[in-house]
Design a protein around this motif. Structure first.
Motif, PDB file in Angstrom:
ATOM      1  N   GLY A 112     -60.560 -26.903  34.418  1.00  0.00           N
ATOM      2  CA  GLY A 112     -59.862 -26.423  35.605  1.00  0.00           C
ATOM      3  C   GLY A 112     -59.302 -27.527  36.481  1.00  0.00           C
ATOM      4  N   VAL A 113     -59.330 -28.746  36.005  1.00  0.00           N
ATOM      5  CA  VAL A 113     -58.880 -29.903  36.783  1.00  0.00           C
ATOM      6  C   VAL A 113     -57.487 -30.298  36.282  1.00  0.00           C
ATOM      7  CG1 VAL A 113     -59.376 -32.273  37.443  1.00  0.00           C
ATOM      8  CG2 VAL A 113     -61.263 -30.667  37.081  1.00  0.00           C
ATOM      9  N   HIS A 114     -56.497 -30.211  37.184  1.00  0.00           N
ATOM     10  CA  HIS A 114     -55.109 -30.473  36.795  1.00  0.00           C
ATOM     11  C   HIS A 114     -54.443 -31.556  37.626  1.00  0.00           C
ATOM     12  CE1 HIS A 114     -55.427 -26.893  34.311  1.00  0.00           C
ATOM     13  NE2 HIS A 114     -55.949 -26.295  35.366  1.00  0.00           N
ATOM     14  N   SER A 115     -55.100 -31.988  38.677  1.00  0.00           N
ATOM     15  CA  SER A 115     -54.523 -33.016  39.551  1.00  0.00           C
ATOM     16  C   SER A 115     -55.648 -33.724  40.296  1.00  0.00           C
ATOM     17  CB  SER A 115     -53.557 -32.390  40.557  1.00  0.00           C
ATOM     18  OG  SER A 115     -54.273 -31.640  41.533  1.00  0.00           O
ATOM     19  N   THR A 116     -55.303 -34.826  40.940  1.00  0.00           N
ATOM     20  CA  THR A 116     -56.316 -35.532  41.736  1.00  0.00           C
ATOM     21  C   THR A 116     -56.759 -34.685  42.929  1.00  0.00           C
ATOM     22  OG1 THR A 116     -54.612 -36.724  42.982  1.00  0.00           O
ATOM     23  CG2 THR A 116     -55.517 -37.814  41.019  1.00  0.00           C
ATOM     24  N   ASP A 117     -55.919 -33.779  43.373  1.00  0.00           N
ATOM     25  CA  ASP A 117     -56.314 -32.858  44.444  1.00  0.00           C
ATOM     26  C   ASP A 117     -57.542 -32.045  44.026  1.00  0.00           C
ATOM     27  OD1 ASP A 117     -53.306 -33.343  44.562  1.00  0.00           O
ATOM     28  OD2 ASP A 117     -53.659 -32.461  46.535  1.00  0.00           O
ATOM     29  N   ASP A 118     -57.605 -31.679  42.743  1.00  0.00           N
ATOM     30  CA  ASP A 118     -58.768 -30.935  42.254  1.00  0.00           C
ATOM     31  C   ASP A 118     -60.040 -31.761  42.366  1.00  0.00           C
ATOM     32  OD1 ASP A 118     -57.509 -28.476  41.528  1.00  0.00           O
ATOM     33  OD2 ASP A 118     -56.719 -29.444  39.726  1.00  0.00           O
ATOM     34  N   PHE A 119     -59.947 -33.078  42.146  1.00  0.00           N
ATOM     35  CA  PHE A 119     -61.126 -33.929  42.333  1.00  0.00           C
ATOM     36  C   PHE A 119     -61.603 -33.850  43.774  1.00  0.00           C
ATOM     37  CE2 PHE A 119     -59.179 -36.560  38.787  1.00  0.00           C
ATOM     38  CZ  PHE A 119     -59.992 -36.007  37.811  1.00  0.00           C
ATOM     39  N   GLY A 120     -60.671 -33.833  44.712  1.00  0.00           N
ATOM     40  CA  GLY A 120     -61.032 -33.698  46.120  1.00  0.00           C
ATOM     41  C   GLY A 120     -61.750 -32.389  46.391  1.00  0.00           C
ATOM     42  N   GLU A 121     -61.261 -31.306  45.792  1.00  0.00           N
ATOM     43  CA  GLU A 121     -61.918 -30.011  45.968  1.00  0.00           C
ATOM     44  C   GLU A 121     -63.335 -30.035  45.396  1.00  0.00           C
ATOM     45  OE1 GLU A 121     -60.793 -27.294  47.689  1.00  0.00           O
ATOM     46  OE2 GLU A 121     -59.213 -28.687  48.287  1.00  0.00           O
ATOM     47  N   ILE A 122     -63.491 -30.645  44.220  1.00  0.00           N
ATOM     48  CA  ILE A 122     -64.815 -30.745  43.599  1.00  0.00           C
ATOM     49  C   ILE A 122     -65.753 -31.556  44.485  1.00  0.00           C
ATOM     50  CG2 ILE A 122     -66.058 -31.795  41.656  1.00  0.00           C
ATOM     51  CD1 ILE A 122     -63.588 -30.944  39.914  1.00  0.00           C
ATOM     52  N   VAL A 123     -65.286 -32.707  44.936  1.00  0.00           N
ATOM     53  CA  VAL A 123     -66.116 -33.571  45.789  1.00  0.00           C
ATOM     54  C   VAL A 123     -66.509 -32.842  47.069  1.00  0.00           C
ATOM     55  CG1 VAL A 123     -66.053 -35.638  47.249  1.00  0.00           C
ATOM     56  CG2 VAL A 123     -65.315 -35.765  44.853  1.00  0.00           C
TER      57      VAL A 123
END
Length: 170
Positions: A112-123
């Motif tokens: 479900g990770v498609h961009s660095t923005d998704d890393f921010g959401e996960i963090v």
């Protein structure tokens, strides 16, 4: 990944926000550890210059029954070094390429990770459930458009045959 104990905060998080696979959370912890230990990213917590960035206590075993402990009176260990959102994205990029090579983008996409923005959401999901810690200056926006997935996760693999292989093909 093994079944997550329903009393674990991650189980509730996955129910509340099903966008990301549980493996993506574990991967972020491992990438954070990789950035701290292998890439020497981050500043030790509590330094006079002030700490910045994100921390997790033990990314190798992120989801046991107890929440992570981030406070320590002992000398800072590698896991207590803080990294910025941009640095974490770079650690994630390098770790993904190391672990998955040409399949890195596909694996992250499957989670479900498609961009660095998704890393921010996960963090920030992990921060919300007390599994990660941030400073006052850390923001979700620190993860916005840090790199382009198509370009940054294209492993720079070079395929070359040895001289012996070329000669045997003739």
């Amino acid at each position: 990944m093994a079944m997550i104990d329903p009393s674990n905060p991650l189980a509730e998080l996955l129910q509340r926000d099903p966008r990301y696979h549980s493996d993506s959370y574990e991967f972020v912890f491992k990438a954070l550890r990789y950035g701290q230990e292998c890439l020497d990213m981050g500043k030790a917590a509590g330094r006079a210059s002030g700490s910045e960035g994100l921390t997790a206590d033990d990314p190798d075993e992120p989801f046991d029954d107890e929440p992570f402990s981030f406070e320590s009176d002992a000398a800072p260990s590698q896991s207590e070094k803080h990294v910025t959102g941009q640095d974490l994205c770079e650690a994630i990029r390098q770790y993904a390429l190391q672990q998955y090579g040409l399949m890195a983008r596909c694996v992250l996409s499957h989670w479900g990770v498609h961009s660095t923005d998704d890393f921010g959401e996960i963090v920030f999901n992990l921060i919300d459930i007390g599994e990660m810690k941030k400073t006052d200056s850390d923001r979700r926006e620190d993860f916005a458009d840090v790199f382009d997935f198509n370009e940054a996760l294209a492993a720079s693999a070079v395929f070359a045959a040895s001289r012996d292989d070329r000669e045997s093909a003739d």
